[in-house]
Each structure stands twice: as C-alpha cells, then as structure tokens.
Design an enzyme around this catalytic site. Structure first.
Site, mmCIF file in Angstrom:
data_model
loop_
_atom_site.group_PDB
_atom_site.id
_atom_site.type_symbol
_atom_site.label_atom_id
_atom_site.label_comp_id
_atom_site.label_asym_id
_atom_site.label_seq_id
_atom_site.Cartn_x
_atom_site.Cartn_y
_atom_site.Cartn_z
ATOM 1 N N PHE A 58 -6.214 9.991 3.177
ATOM 2 C CA PHE A 58 -5.375 10.853 3.753
ATOM 3 C C PHE A 58 -5.423 10.904 5.405
ATOM 4 O O PHE A 58 -5.446 11.778 5.901
ATOM 5 C CB PHE A 58 -5.620 12.424 3.472
ATOM 6 C CG PHE A 58 -5.457 12.757 1.929
ATOM 7 C CD1 PHE A 58 -4.779 12.144 1.127
ATOM 8 C CD2 PHE A 58 -5.960 14.224 1.430
ATOM 9 C CE1 PHE A 58 -4.581 12.317 -0.178
ATOM 10 C CE2 PHE A 58 -5.863 14.515 0.044
ATOM 11 C CZ PHE A 58 -5.115 13.657 -0.555
ATOM 12 N N THR A 72 2.158 10.415 -12.322
ATOM 13 C CA THR A 72 0.692 10.742 -11.985
ATOM 14 C C THR A 72 0.164 10.114 -10.692
ATOM 15 O O THR A 72 0.967 9.312 -10.199
ATOM 16 C CB THR A 72 -0.422 10.327 -13.124
ATOM 17 O OG1 THR A 72 -0.279 8.735 -13.153
ATOM 18 C CG2 THR A 72 -0.269 10.827 -14.502
ATOM 19 N N ASN A 73 -1.014 10.428 -10.283
ATOM 20 C CA ASN A 73 -1.485 9.738 -9.092
ATOM 21 C C ASN A 73 -2.300 8.423 -9.366
ATOM 22 O O ASN A 73 -2.194 7.974 -10.577
ATOM 23 C CB ASN A 73 -2.644 10.760 -8.351
ATOM 24 C CG ASN A 73 -2.616 10.752 -6.697
ATOM 25 O OD1 ASN A 73 -2.733 9.585 -6.282
ATOM 26 N ND2 ASN A 73 -2.766 11.910 -6.197
ATOM 27 N N ASN A 81 -9.722 9.529 -3.343
ATOM 28 C CA ASN A 81 -10.095 9.193 -2.073
ATOM 29 C C ASN A 81 -10.793 10.100 -0.884
ATOM 30 O O ASN A 81 -11.059 9.819 0.255
ATOM 31 C CB ASN A 81 -9.310 8.303 -1.279
ATOM 32 C CG ASN A 81 -8.843 7.028 -2.113
ATOM 33 O OD1 ASN A 81 -9.784 6.435 -2.684
ATOM 34 N ND2 ASN A 81 -7.472 6.673 -2.103
ATOM 35 N N THR A 82 -10.753 11.344 -1.362
ATOM 36 C CA THR A 82 -11.351 12.690 -0.710
ATOM 37 C C THR A 82 -12.381 13.022 -1.567
ATOM 38 O O THR A 82 -12.032 13.585 -2.555
ATOM 39 C CB THR A 82 -10.302 13.677 -0.310
ATOM 40 O OG1 THR A 82 -9.075 13.127 0.617
ATOM 41 C CG2 THR A 82 -10.867 14.705 0.378
ATOM 42 N N MET A 101 -7.368 4.973 1.486
ATOM 43 C CA MET A 101 -7.094 5.386 2.711
ATOM 44 C C MET A 101 -7.609 6.776 3.162
ATOM 45 O O MET A 101 -8.076 6.992 4.350
ATOM 46 C CB MET A 101 -5.232 5.576 2.682
ATOM 47 C CG MET A 101 -4.585 4.213 2.177
ATOM 48 S SD MET A 101 -4.838 2.858 3.564
ATOM 49 C CE MET A 101 -3.971 3.580 4.780
ATOM 50 N N LYS A 151 0.538 17.768 -8.352
ATOM 51 C CA LYS A 151 0.431 15.983 -8.539
ATOM 52 C C LYS A 151 -0.898 15.970 -9.229
ATOM 53 O O LYS A 151 -2.056 16.511 -8.589
ATOM 54 C CB LYS A 151 0.296 15.313 -7.359
ATOM 55 C CG LYS A 151 0.451 13.770 -7.725
ATOM 56 C CD LYS A 151 0.794 13.038 -6.540
ATOM 57 C CE LYS A 151 0.954 11.502 -6.657
ATOM 58 N NZ LYS A 151 1.590 10.761 -5.670
ATOM 59 N N PHE A 196 3.854 6.209 1.215
ATOM 60 C CA PHE A 196 4.344 5.006 2.240
ATOM 61 C C PHE A 196 4.600 5.571 3.480
ATOM 62 O O PHE A 196 4.154 4.936 4.677
ATOM 63 C CB PHE A 196 5.643 4.700 1.711
ATOM 64 C CG PHE A 196 6.183 3.356 1.972
ATOM 65 C CD1 PHE A 196 5.856 2.334 1.669
ATOM 66 C CD2 PHE A 196 6.876 3.423 3.468
ATOM 67 C CE1 PHE A 196 6.399 1.196 2.223
ATOM 68 C CE2 PHE A 196 7.513 2.267 3.825
ATOM 69 C CZ PHE A 196 7.204 1.118 3.270
ATOM 70 N N ALA A 238 4.933 9.373 -2.430
ATOM 71 C CA ALA A 238 4.144 9.709 -1.357
ATOM 72 C C ALA A 238 3.249 8.642 -0.975
ATOM 73 O O ALA A 238 2.597 7.998 -2.044
ATOM 74 C CB ALA A 238 3.222 11.186 -1.400
ATOM 75 N N ASN A 251 4.038 16.467 0.492
ATOM 76 C CA ASN A 251 2.939 16.516 -0.345
ATOM 77 C C ASN A 251 1.850 16.753 0.754
ATOM 78 O O ASN A 251 1.669 16.071 1.941
ATOM 79 C CB ASN A 251 2.751 14.873 -0.801
ATOM 80 C CG ASN A 251 1.637 14.682 -1.769
ATOM 81 O OD1 ASN A 251 0.551 15.252 -1.358
ATOM 82 N ND2 ASN A 251 1.689 14.348 -2.815
ATOM 83 N N SER A 291 -6.064 13.037 -5.605
ATOM 84 C CA SER A 291 -6.469 11.465 -5.158
ATOM 85 C C SER A 291 -7.714 11.375 -5.205
ATOM 86 O O SER A 291 -8.774 12.263 -4.863
ATOM 87 C CB SER A 291 -6.135 11.688 -3.553
ATOM 88 O OG SER A 291 -6.616 10.450 -2.952
ATOM 89 N N ASN A 323 -6.142 1.212 -3.092
ATOM 90 C CA ASN A 323 -6.159 1.983 -1.608
ATOM 91 C C ASN A 323 -7.266 3.154 -1.646
ATOM 92 O O ASN A 323 -7.467 3.684 -2.716
ATOM 93 C CB ASN A 323 -5.012 2.444 -1.468
ATOM 94 C CG ASN A 323 -4.893 4.084 -1.712
ATOM 95 O OD1 ASN A 323 -5.569 4.816 -0.843
ATOM 96 N ND2 ASN A 323 -4.225 4.424 -2.850
ATOM 97 N N GLY A 335 0.420 0.937 -9.237
ATOM 98 C CA GLY A 335 1.206 -0.309 -9.597
ATOM 99 C C GLY A 335 1.343 -0.721 -11.160
ATOM 100 O O GLY A 335 0.945 0.374 -11.835
#
Length: 367
Positions: free
Chosen positions: A123, A265-266, A194-195, A121, A237, A72, A70, A156, A192, A119, A291
């Site tokens: 969501f 994992t995330n 990022n939230t 981002m 996840k 991309f 998830a 996801n 994630s 990142n 990565g």
C-alpha cells in the site's frame, strides 16, 4: 503499436528493467500522451473503438462491464488516460488514511513463465488527502470527455500499516471522509497479503465495525451521491485464500450490513498455483500472486458466492465484481456467465499492452 509489436517491446526491452521502474515509465508515457490535445483523442478513438456496451450496475452507468482493478493507479493520477484504453471503470488505490512508503524494494516481480506478477508493494501511497487532490483533478479532466466515454471511478481504501487493528475502523473512516465525495463507489480492502494482520480483518467480528464506519461516514459527508441507490455504493474485497466456509460467512455479513457488492478476489498467497522456476522463485519471496494462475480459484470463489447468495439470500441485490486471472475475452464471458456483474483486470494489461483492454470488451460481446 499492435499486440504483437507490444509483445516484442515488452519481451525485449521492458523485461530487462526493474518491474516497478517499467511500470512507472509506462504509466508516465500513457499520461504524457493524454496531456496532448488531439493526440489523446486519436489515441483513445483507436484503442477504445467498439467498447461502448452500456450497463447499469450499483446504480451507476458503466460504459461497459470491464474495468481496471486497483493497484495500477494507486492515487488517481491517470484516470482519464487509462479510460482511453477502453475500460468502463477505473478503480484507484489502495489508498490509506495516512501516507506510507510501502515495503522495501524490490517489491514487484514478473513471473514470465506463468503470465503472472508477484507483488509485496505494501500500500505505498501518498495518503488520502493527496489522493483526493489527484482524483479531483482527474474528475475535472474526465468532465471534458463526451458523457458516453466517461469512466466510473471507484476508490479502494485500506488500513495504514502503523495503525493498530483495534483502530482500523477509525482509519478507514478517515479515508472515507476525504475520498467518498469523489468516489462513484468505495471498496474496503481487507484482503491484501502485504500489510501485516490486514487479512485478519476479514473475520466477521473485525469486519463488521469497519463496514459500519465506512458506510456511516460516507452517508455523513456525501449529500448527493452519483448512484441512483441513494448512497455511495460500498463493496468489500475478499482474499482467494479464505476457506469456503469463511467466504460464506463474509457474504452473510455483507448482506446483513447492507454492503452493495463484493470484489472477488485479491491476490493469492498459495505458491502451488505456479509451476517451474516461477514457483521456486516465489517460494523464496513474500507477496501475493496475480495473473493467470489465480484464474481457477477466482472463478471458484465467484461460483461459490453466487450459489450462496441464490440459495441463502435470494432477495439480496449484491453486485459481484470478478477479478483475478482474466487473460482474454473468453475469461470475461465466463465470469459474466458465472454470475459476475463486472469484471476487473490488471496483470493482463502488463503482458498484453494498450490494445488488450479493448480486445477484452469487444471479444466478450461476441464469444
């Protein structure tokens, strides 16, 4: 365009662009090729040659064990195009119940010295209803492909940022009600970075009602699931930054609640996995790292979960999906050897180009 040619284009052209802009351009080009009859078939035949290695996981027929993680394709606009690269499954998202713009730009950064991505981002997506429309269109497009080439489609789902943690279960249920009928499997994303506050939902007391809400809602809205399990498979996840004991607790909860699988994992927030100037840059920016630097911890978590399941829940039929730091076919083989049923990749596609997914599949069959 072979791997070397792509590397030259990437290093000389794409890296000069804003990372998010480059992603949008590349994704648009891929979808553009897929829109041209004849060209798309030749493109797919070339890139995905030798990737048919069928396996059944989660009661679903996977073309092979390697999929696209998830992140991309956030809303499901390019499932068929991406599957032509050789992926056995495409996981779209993360999708939230309500549309949201995500975090302010810039929010996507390359860490070239470490073959990594940073990142934050947040969501960014058009919401569950818009995603449902996109996935429905892509399902119709996929049906035009030979049955053996059709990808498994996972969705996801995550929490809308403005929704309070106390209402998280209802928010996940909203996405489930809209998307479960279109999903081969669902993934609950509570990991994630990022939230704000999202990772707190990995705690057992917070995660339990979310699992129940998604599971029960999916059962309510899907009468004829595609999986032979008899329901829409549900996965969770997890974050790589969880302490080992917390990972074990999450596994225990997943088994108790009848979860069908875990994605391990995330992205990771530990900047210590980076070296050099990339580390200095990342320490000044918020976000999660994906990565190559994630590979060690991702493998550790996979082995930890596999060992815990074997020792404490030998009766459980929990599918394990290993994601994070997959760079080449040897990594795929290592993850499968460590107990993964499926392997997902993402950042490697950015650095490796369109021939990379097929090479992962073909190489992992011979390593």
């Amino acid at each position: 365009m072979n791997d070397l040619a792509y590397s030259l284009v990437y290093r000389s052209l794409l890296v000069r662009m804003d990372a998010e802009q480059a992603h949008r351009l590349s994704f648009a080009a891929l979808r553009g090729i897929d829109a041209v009859p004849g060209v798309r078939d030749a493109f797919g035949a070339l890139l995905s040659a030798g990737t048919h290695d069928p396996v059944e996981v989660l009661g679903l027929p996977f073309r092979n064990r390697v999929g696209l993680a998830a992140g991309f394709d956030k809303e499901g606009h390019g499932v068929r195009a991406l599957s032509r690269l050789g992926f056995g499954h495409i996981e779209i998202g993360t999708v939230t119940g309500h549309a949201q713009p995500g975090n302010d730009r810039p929010r996507l950064f390359r860490l070239l010295g470490n073959d990594a991505i940073l990142n934050r981002m947040g969501f960014n997506n058009a919401g569950s209803r818009a995603a449902a429309e996109a996935v429905a269109q892509q399902r119709a497009a996929v049906e035009q492909m030979p049955e053996l080439l059709r990808p498994v489609i996972g969705i996801n789902i995550g929490k809308t940022k403005v929704v309070e943690a106390a209402d998280a279960a209802d928010d996940y249920a909203l996405s489930t009600r809209t998307l479960a009928p279109l999903a081969d499997y669902l993934v609950i994303n509570v990991s994630s970075p990022n939230t704000p506050g999202l990772r707190d939902l990995q705690a057992v007391d917070s995660l339990r009602p979310i699992i129940a809400a998604v599971r029960d809602t999916a059962a309510e809205v899907v009468e004829s699931p595609r999986s032979t399990l008899g329901h829409v498979p549900l996965l969770v996840k997890l974050a790589p930054d969880l302490a080992d004991d917390d990972v074990r607790e999450a596994v225990d909860l997943a088994v108790a609640e009848g979860v069908d699988g875990l994605v391990l994992t995330n992205t990771i927030i530990d900047r210590g996995v980076l070296t050099g100037a990339d580390r200095d840059m990342a320490e000044a920016e918020a976000g999660g790292i994906s990565g190559r630097p994630l590979a060690v911890r991702s493998m550790e978590v996979l082995r930890l979960v596999r060992a815990h399941l074997d020792s404490h829940h030998p009766e459980a039929t929990m599918a394990l999906v290993s994601a994070g730091g997959v760079g080449d076919a040897r990594d795929v083989s290592a993850r499968l050897g460590a107990g993964a049923d499926l392997v997902q990749a993402y950042s490697g596609l950015i650095y490796g180009g369109p021939f990379w997914p097929g090479a992962l599949v073909r190489g992992s069959r011979t390593v």
